[in-house]
Scaffold this active site. Structure first.
Site, PDB file in Angstrom:
ATOM      1  N   LYS A 264       0.819  -1.217   0.000  1.00 19.19           N
ATOM      2  CA  LYS A 264       0.000   0.000   0.000  1.00 19.19           C
ATOM      3  C   LYS A 264       0.852   1.267   0.000  1.00 19.19           C
ATOM      4  O   LYS A 264       0.457   2.274  -0.580  1.00 19.19           O
ATOM      5  CB  LYS A 264      -0.954   0.011   1.200  1.00 19.19           C
TER       6      LYS A 264
ATOM      7  N   LYS B 204      -6.081 -10.301  -8.661  1.00 16.21           N
ATOM      8  CA  LYS B 204      -7.268 -10.383  -7.824  1.00 16.21           C
ATOM      9  C   LYS B 204      -8.357  -9.408  -8.273  1.00 16.21           C
ATOM     10  O   LYS B 204      -8.043  -8.302  -8.701  1.00 16.21           O
ATOM     11  CB  LYS B 204      -6.836 -10.026  -6.392  1.00 16.21           C
TER      12      LYS B 204
ATOM     13  N   LYS C 242     -11.304  -3.412  -6.140  1.00 17.24           N
ATOM     14  CA  LYS C 242     -11.948  -2.116  -6.399  1.00 17.24           C
ATOM     15  C   LYS C 242     -10.956  -1.110  -6.965  1.00 17.24           C
ATOM     16  O   LYS C 242     -11.359  -0.091  -7.515  1.00 17.24           O
ATOM     17  CB  LYS C 242     -12.612  -1.575  -5.144  1.00 17.24           C
TER      18      LYS C 242
END
Ligand code: TRP
Length: 334
Positions: A113, A196, A199
């Site tokens: 992240k 994966k 969003k």
């Protein structure tokens, strides 16, 4: 000690998709029959990366609505948003003083992240796992349903529990067990079977959202990437065919059968036949949930009342645990 309490959390950071449903929410629903369940919309975790304030509030209600629409009963289980129960951040502070820099430095999710700009990441993003450990341990939860990507955070939760117990000479926190679910816990992108469903993928075509209409679902399945071969009749034949494996896995998970069962039925047939069957199944399972979600979202005050009542029940469990933690470490409790 409570032997079977489930806790899990979902971040309100954007629209929910099929991966959230099969990987998390549907399992939350199923667990209600065997466990006392606490499901939390982790709004404080969302803040580790900047969120538009109005969207954060809306997304928080939307996750709660999805929980309820999918079949989590707010009377039996506890549904609430994290920021309403102060014990989470209070226990998290204690854990920030138990966890070691070296432990957090190893967290792969932080590295992913934070990306190349580690120095620019919020300190909250770095200490995120301490708050997650507090979420779980403030309820002395024993089982945590999560996706593969959260296993490392659960290991850290165990390490924190163990070090706390050891440092203060108590047998207070239980060692939590992950509950990782079977087929299609990892739903992959409809455009690329090796990444994966997420969003954050810029392509809307890559995922099926909770809010997609029946037509949108059918269109996305029709346009999903596949290969020209017919489906194999055995699971081994899916090796190296990521996109085919993903679609078959989704079908199996939704129908609650094995991949082998799906291939026994569809083996030898092409995607022209399989895709319509898959989109019918998706529509049958998802559209009633999204319809119910929309009805709930039409009355935000009703959702807020459910969250408030859930927070009261959550605090009744977590506050005494926090008080005991304070006492164990030598803080004078209120
Ligand atoms: N980190 C989890 C995720 O991103 C969300 C989460 C926060 C969580 N606290 C939790 C999951 C406690 C399980 C238990 O998916």
């Amino acid at each position: 000690m409570i032997s079977n309490r489930v806790f899990s959390g979902v971040q309100p950071t954007g629209s929910l998709h099929l991966g959230n449903y099969l990987g998390a929410i549907r399992n939350f629903v199923d667990l209600q029959s065997d466990y006392e369940c606490i499901y939390c919309v982790v709004d404080l975790h969302a803040l580790t990366q900047w969120q538009d304030p109005a969207e954060l509030a809306n997304n928080t209600r939307e996750v709660a609505a999805a929980f309820i629409a999918a079949g989590i009963d707010p009377e039996t289980s506890i549904i609430f948003n994290q920021s309403r129960v102060a014990a989470h951040t209070q226990v998290a502070w204690i854990f920030s003083c138990v966890a070691r820099m070296g432990w957090l430095n190893r967290m792969t999710q932080f590295k992913e992240k934070a990306g190349k700009h580690r120095e620019n990441a919020s300190t909250g993003l770095f200490t995120y796992p301490n708050l997650m450990a507090a979420d779980i341990l403030a309820y002395l939860a024993t089982h945590v349903p999560v996706g593969e990507d959260q296993k490392q955070h659960l290991e850290l939760t165990r390490d924190i529990a163990q070090k706390f117990n050891h440092d203060f000479g108590v047998e207070f926190f239980p060692l939590v067990e992950p509950l990782i679910f079977g087929e299609a816990t990892r739903v992959m992108s409809l455009r690329d079977g090796s990444s994966k469903m997420s969003k954050s993928d810029p392509s809307e075509q890559s995922r099926i959202n909770f809010t997609d209409s029946a037509d949108e679902i059918a269109r996305k399945v029709r346009r999903a990437t596949t290969d020209p071969e017919p489906l194999p009749s055995e699971p081994a034949g899916l090796a190296g065919r990521n996109e085919a494996a993903n679609l078959v896995g989704i079908y199996a998970a939704l129908a609650r059968v094995t991949v082998a069962d799906v291939l026994a039925e569809f083996g030898g047939r092409g995607f022209a036949e399989f895709k319509p069957a898959l989109s019918d199944l998706l529509v049958e399972k998802l559209v009633p949930i999204s319809d119910q979600m929309r009805r709930l979202m039409d009355d935000p005050s009703h959702i807020d009342a459910i969250l408030a009542q859930g927070a009261d029940r959550a605090a009744a469990v977590a506050d005494p645990v926090r008080d005991r933690v304070y006492e164990i470490v030598g803080l004078i409790p209120a």
